[in-house]
Each structure stands twice: as structure tokens, then as C-alpha cells.
Design a protein around this motif. Structure first.
Motif, mmCIF file in Angstrom:
data_model
loop_
_atom_site.group_PDB
_atom_site.id
_atom_site.type_symbol
_atom_site.label_atom_id
_atom_site.label_comp_id
_atom_site.label_asym_id
_atom_site.label_seq_id
_atom_site.Cartn_x
_atom_site.Cartn_y
_atom_site.Cartn_z
ATOM 1 N N ILE A 8 0.790 -1.343 0.072
ATOM 2 C CA ILE A 8 0.022 -0.009 0.065
ATOM 3 C C ILE A 8 0.891 1.183 0.096
ATOM 4 O O ILE A 8 0.574 2.347 -0.756
ATOM 5 C CB ILE A 8 -1.127 0.201 1.106
ATOM 6 N N SER A 9 1.775 1.284 0.854
ATOM 7 C CA SER A 9 2.867 2.242 0.806
ATOM 8 C C SER A 9 4.361 1.813 1.256
ATOM 9 O O SER A 9 3.995 0.788 2.050
ATOM 10 C CB SER A 9 2.302 3.504 1.589
ATOM 11 N N SER A 10 5.268 2.661 0.977
ATOM 12 C CA SER A 10 6.547 2.379 1.515
ATOM 13 C C SER A 10 7.655 3.547 1.528
ATOM 14 O O SER A 10 7.293 4.305 0.691
ATOM 15 C CB SER A 10 7.180 1.197 0.911
ATOM 16 N N SER A 11 8.599 3.342 2.351
ATOM 17 C CA SER A 11 9.458 4.361 2.215
ATOM 18 C C SER A 11 10.903 4.007 2.496
ATOM 19 O O SER A 11 11.111 2.939 2.853
ATOM 20 C CB SER A 11 8.962 5.541 3.310
ATOM 21 N N ALA A 12 11.954 4.892 2.195
ATOM 22 C CA ALA A 12 13.266 4.553 2.644
ATOM 23 C C ALA A 12 14.002 5.936 2.818
ATOM 24 O O ALA A 12 13.955 6.798 2.018
ATOM 25 C CB ALA A 12 13.730 3.972 1.045
ATOM 26 N N VAL A 13 14.464 6.040 3.886
ATOM 27 C CA VAL A 13 15.747 7.105 4.319
ATOM 28 C C VAL A 13 16.854 6.802 3.692
ATOM 29 O O VAL A 13 17.364 5.616 3.879
ATOM 30 C CB VAL A 13 15.747 6.927 5.747
ATOM 31 N N VAL A 14 17.248 7.687 2.641
ATOM 32 C CA VAL A 14 18.322 7.758 1.946
ATOM 33 C C VAL A 14 19.504 8.773 2.431
ATOM 34 O O VAL A 14 20.852 8.611 2.106
ATOM 35 C CB VAL A 14 18.313 7.747 0.397
ATOM 36 N N LYS A 15 19.109 9.915 2.998
ATOM 37 C CA LYS A 15 19.976 10.827 3.445
ATOM 38 C C LYS A 15 19.532 11.531 4.450
ATOM 39 O O LYS A 15 18.369 11.995 4.440
ATOM 40 C CB LYS A 15 20.179 11.655 2.215
ATOM 41 N N VAL A 16 20.526 12.008 5.507
ATOM 42 C CA VAL A 16 19.919 12.868 6.459
ATOM 43 C C VAL A 16 21.447 13.682 6.819
ATOM 44 O O VAL A 16 22.503 13.163 7.104
ATOM 45 C CB VAL A 16 19.594 12.185 7.954
ATOM 46 N N ASP A 17 21.150 14.854 6.711
ATOM 47 C CA ASP A 17 22.353 15.838 7.016
ATOM 48 C C ASP A 17 21.818 17.302 7.439
ATOM 49 O O ASP A 17 20.746 17.518 7.615
ATOM 50 C CB ASP A 17 23.160 16.147 5.776
ATOM 51 N N LEU A 18 22.747 18.067 7.624
ATOM 52 C CA LEU A 18 22.400 19.462 8.009
ATOM 53 C C LEU A 18 22.819 20.653 7.018
ATOM 54 O O LEU A 18 23.678 20.397 6.267
ATOM 55 C CB LEU A 18 23.041 20.089 9.377
ATOM 56 N N THR A 19 21.807 21.331 6.699
ATOM 57 C CA THR A 19 22.312 22.690 5.752
ATOM 58 C C THR A 19 22.103 23.993 6.437
ATOM 59 O O THR A 19 21.383 24.056 7.500
ATOM 60 C CB THR A 19 21.209 22.538 4.456
ATOM 61 N N ASP A 20 22.894 24.975 5.922
ATOM 62 C CA ASP A 20 22.825 26.191 6.656
ATOM 63 C C ASP A 20 21.374 27.362 5.775
ATOM 64 O O ASP A 20 21.291 28.330 6.542
ATOM 65 C CB ASP A 20 23.984 26.882 6.063
ATOM 66 N N ALA A 21 20.856 26.840 4.781
ATOM 67 C CA ALA A 21 19.846 27.615 4.382
ATOM 68 C C ALA A 21 18.971 26.566 3.416
ATOM 69 O O ALA A 21 19.148 25.712 3.069
ATOM 70 C CB ALA A 21 20.317 28.517 3.438
ATOM 71 N N LEU A 22 17.818 26.990 3.062
ATOM 72 C CA LEU A 22 16.899 26.532 2.251
ATOM 73 C C LEU A 22 17.284 26.341 0.703
ATOM 74 O O LEU A 22 17.985 27.536 0.507
ATOM 75 C CB LEU A 22 15.621 26.895 2.245
ATOM 76 N N PRO A 23 17.173 25.590 0.084
ATOM 77 C CA PRO A 23 17.736 25.557 -1.499
ATOM 78 C C PRO A 23 16.748 26.639 -2.312
ATOM 79 O O PRO A 23 15.755 26.982 -1.917
ATOM 80 C CB PRO A 23 17.381 24.210 -1.792
ATOM 81 N N PRO A 24 17.185 26.852 -3.374
ATOM 82 C CA PRO A 24 16.441 27.680 -4.379
ATOM 83 C C PRO A 24 15.109 26.886 -4.590
ATOM 84 O O PRO A 24 15.136 25.831 -4.666
ATOM 85 C CB PRO A 24 17.088 27.931 -5.420
ATOM 86 N N LEU A 25 13.953 27.705 -4.748
ATOM 87 C CA LEU A 25 12.745 26.914 -4.950
ATOM 88 C C LEU A 25 12.614 26.796 -6.487
ATOM 89 O O LEU A 25 13.066 27.384 -7.340
ATOM 90 C CB LEU A 25 11.667 27.896 -4.250
ATOM 91 N N SER A 26 11.886 25.713 -6.725
ATOM 92 C CA SER A 26 11.553 25.354 -7.990
ATOM 93 C C SER A 26 10.441 26.089 -8.627
ATOM 94 O O SER A 26 10.062 27.109 -7.906
ATOM 95 C CB SER A 26 10.968 23.946 -8.205
ATOM 96 N N THR A 27 10.289 25.969 -9.737
ATOM 97 C CA THR A 27 9.283 27.044 -10.687
ATOM 98 C C THR A 27 7.868 26.638 -10.262
ATOM 99 O O THR A 27 6.776 27.526 -10.380
ATOM 100 C CB THR A 27 9.500 26.710 -12.213
ATOM 101 N N LYS A 28 7.511 25.438 -9.732
ATOM 102 C CA LYS A 28 6.193 25.078 -9.198
ATOM 103 C C LYS A 28 6.401 25.077 -7.651
ATOM 104 O O LYS A 28 6.819 24.207 -6.935
ATOM 105 C CB LYS A 28 5.821 23.897 -9.696
ATOM 106 N N VAL A 29 5.597 26.241 -6.998
ATOM 107 C CA VAL A 29 5.653 26.209 -5.552
ATOM 108 C C VAL A 29 4.301 26.577 -4.920
ATOM 109 O O VAL A 29 3.726 27.452 -5.410
ATOM 110 C CB VAL A 29 6.731 27.568 -5.042
ATOM 111 N N SER A 30 4.102 26.081 -4.065
ATOM 112 C CA SER A 30 2.722 26.086 -3.104
ATOM 113 C C SER A 30 3.207 26.857 -1.893
ATOM 114 O O SER A 30 4.161 26.475 -1.220
ATOM 115 C CB SER A 30 1.840 24.809 -2.903
#
Length: 401
Positions: free
Chosen positions: A373-395
């Protein structure tokens, strides 16, 4: 007027029902908003019994109309060695309790991430969900990334990239292309809290940064979280509460180690010798079954580090769920104004919302035995100093205190 106010107004006349039916009705509303009304209803099988705040539905219209969908991350998984932890067992774990004990040792051997004020906890996931389209269905795969402020700052970001649709064994693929309601590509959802301290009821990563790893303390937190789930069968409440907390402690393996010990105390858990996460990694799982669904927490078979989670149907099930009542003229006008203010083409909004003005319908969900029905996988966890640039489609969505 904010988005959540509109959501509450849309749903104020819906009669009480079971948690599964209410989840299906929410899904039907979202799909009706995305899909023209001709033909059979298109319904996504909702992710079952996950009550942590996900806040992140693809598309600007859906972001204005949906709430309470679940975050699916559960823990820190990686391919690093276990520093001898796996050697604690001369053979595979004999039961769920033994698996959780060795998984706790493995997690305790990992260092916690220690974010400083201004940093973000960045998590990357692979996620798969089963979508139902009448008698047809498909597995929809995507990547999810979250940037959550470690200090309770107001803004955080969810990025979703839908990648592909794949067959479900025993279920025909939808004949219509593209699949109704499934948008391929990258979509960002930017959330901003209306108060600096965040929600008064939801536990945040910022709070968990300072939590002790004491089992007695965390047991009280699990009990407090479980008490919120009044619509959930009692046997599932602690299981769901542990899952909610695990998904938010992904950056602190020391906390997950203690939570595994608490999970081992939950009645009814079983061992699943073979399970696969959303990234295709094989593992071994701890599970709890209810109402034809087996919910699994998956660990690597060698290192016992967490990989992800999965829900599997243990029996065939066909469910008819009610659709929400037709949208009123006032709600239609309000939603059109909100979406136009967010940059959506007014003509596109009108077309998408017209199906909500139609006569009330029902939708049928078919779920075959053995279907993931559903599944997930954690592939990366780290720290960043800022949000990334937003994509062209943003809510964008405001979250009240």
C-alpha cells in the motif's frame, strides 16, 4: 482567511465516519479537484493510519485544500558498518523483541547530528504509494525532501519529485495516459508558521533536539502522543505514536535507540523475515497487523540500521467511500481568489473546481492481498545552512499556532 480555515469549512457538513473512510473521502476530494468529472472517479488509496503532520500535497490547489496528511519518514538508514553490533547475534533475530534490541544497540553506536540555530535538518526519502483507479491501480514512486528548521524558525520546505508509475501485481494498469491525478515533475511546498514557537500540540524537531535519551522520559512522550489518537483503535495507538516520534528523530539515533526499546513493549508485534523498502533494499522487519493491513518497520539484515517502513495488504478488500458534498458558490469563489493570488491561472482553477460542484458521488477502492500500500526509505540525513532555491512550481501555506 487562511487555507486551513477553508479546509475546515469544506468539511464541516461531512458526517462522522471511520478513520479509513474519512481518509478516503479526503483523498476523493483532492482527486476530484485535480481531475475532470467525466468517466469513473479516480481515487488514491490513502496512506493508512499515519497521523504525524505531513503538510505537503503536490500542487497549489491541493495545498489549499488538504491537511493532516502524513509524514512518512521513520528513521536513519545507511550502509555503514555496525561496528560489531551485528555480531551480537550468531543467527538472525528469533522474534520482534530481539530484533528491536539489537537495532537499539546499532542506533546507539551512531553519533547524533547537532544542528545550531539557523541550520536546517535535511532528510531525503524514497516513497511509493498504491493508487487505485476503479478496478485498475499503480504504484506511484517519488522522492521527498524536507528542510526543517532546527531552532523552530517559521519557514520550512517540502520538495516532492514524482518519478514513475509501475504495475501492481494482480491489478491492471490504468489505460489512460497520463494517469489522472498524477503529475510528474518537481513541486515545492513552502510552509510558514504564524507563531515563532510553532504548534502548541505537535512535537517538533527543535524540541526533540533537547530531549534526553532516557527511556522513562520517552515512554511518557509516547503515551502523551498516543492519547491524541482517539480515532485510532486502542491496540494501534502506541505503535502509531512511536512511528510519529521516530520520523521526527531521524537526526538523533540516540533517541531512536530508546524508542526501539519502547516499541519492543507493544503487544502484538511480530517478526517479518523478509521485507523491501521503497529504495529496493532488502531487510527484516517488525510489524503490527490490523484490519487487513500489516505495518512494518524495516531494518538492514546485516547492520540492523533502520531502512524505512512499509504497509502491506494481508487480504483482498474493496471499499466504497463517500465523496464530500458539492462545494458552495462562496467556497468556490474563495478558493479561486486564493489560488489566483498564488499565481495559478484562474481558468485552470475554475476547470479543476467544476467537478466539486457536481452531484455527490462515491468511489471504489480495490486493494488486493499482498499489495504494498505504501513504503518509504530514508536515503540521506544531513544539516544545511539555508533552504535551497525554490523550484518553478511552488505552493505556500500558513500554519496557525
Amino acid at each position: 482567511m487562511n487555507d486551513l480555515t477553508e479546509i475546515k469549512r469544506l468539511w464541516k457538513d461531512v458526517p462522522p465516519g471511520s478513520q479509513e473512510h474519512l481518509a478516503g473521502a479526503r483523498t476523493a476530494l483532492l482527486e476530484a479537484a485535480r481531475t475532470p468529472a467525466q468517466g469513473k472517479p479516480t481515487v488514491r488509496v490513502p496512506r493508512l493510519r499515519r497521523y504525524g503532520l505531513r503538510i505537503g500535497i503536490a500542487g497549489g490547489l491541493a495545498a489549499a485544500m488538504a491537511a493532516g496528511v502524513t509524514v512518512v519518514q521513520v528513521g536513519l538508514g545507511n550502509s555503514q558498518g555496525s561496528d560489531g553490533i551485528a555480531g551480537l547475534l550468531a543467527a538472525p533475530p528469533a522474534n520482534a523483541q530481539q530484533l528491536l534490541k539489537v537495532a537499539a544497540h546499532a542506533a546507539a553506536a551512531e553519533p547524533d547530528l547537532r544542528p545550531v540555530p539557523g541550520q536546517y535538518i535535511h532528510t531525503e526519502m524514497r516513497v511509493m504509494n498504491y493508487w487505485s483507479f476503479g478496478s485498475a491501480g499503480a504504484h506511484i514512486s517519488r522522492t521527498e525532501e524536507r528542510w526543517v528548521p532546527a531552532d523552530g524558525a517559521k519557514q520550512w520546505l517540502m520538495r516532492e519529485q514524482t518519478a514513475k508509475a509501475e504495475p501492481v501485481p494482480g491489478v491492471p494498469m490504468p489505460s489512460q495516459r497520463p494517469i489522472p491525478g498524477v503529475t510528474m515533475g518537481t513541486e515545492d511546498s513552502l510552509y510558514e508558521s504564524s507563531c515563532a514557537a510553532g504548534s502548541k500540540t505537535a512535537v517538533t524537531e527543535a524540541q526533540m533536539s533537547g530531549w534526553p535519551t532516557d527511556v522513562a522520559f520517552l515512554r511518557k512522550q509516547v503515551q502523551a502522543e498516543a492519547a491524541k489518537y482517539t480515532a485510532v483503535p486502542e491496540k494501534l495507538r502506541e505503535w502509531e505514536a512511536v512511528g510519529t516520534l521516530l520520523r521526527s528523530t531521524v537526526f538523533r539515533p540516540g533517541l531512536t535507540a530508546a524508542l526501539y526499546q519502547i516499541t519492543a513493549e507493544i503487544p502484538g508485534i511480530t517478526l517479518v523475515p523478509d521485507a523491501v523498502d521503497a529504495a529496493g533494499r532488502p531487510g527484516i522487519a517488525v510489524a503490527l497487523e490490523n484490519d487487513g493491513v500489516r505495518s512494518e518497520l524495516i531494518f538492514d539484515k546485516q547492520t540492523y540500521h533502520y531502512l524505512g517502513e512499509r504497509e502491506v495488504a494481508t487480504q483482498d478488500k474493496t471499499t466504497t467511500v463517500p465523496a464530500p458534498p458539492p462545494i458552495s458558490d462562496k467556497d468556490l469563489d474563495d478558493l479561486k481568489r486564493q489560488m489566483a493570488a498564488k499565481g495559478t491561472d484562474p481558468a485552470e482553477v475554475t476547470k479543476a473546481l467544476e467537478s466539486l460542484r457536481k452531484k455527490k458521488q462515491t468511489a471504489t477502492i480495490f486493494r488486493p492481498q499482498g499489495a504494498v500500500i505504501s513504503s518509504s526509505a530514508v536515503v540521506k540525513v544531513d544539516l544545511t545552512d539555508a533552504l535551497p532555491p525554490l523550484s518553478t512550481k511552488v505552493s505556500r501555506m500558513k500554519i496557525p499556532c
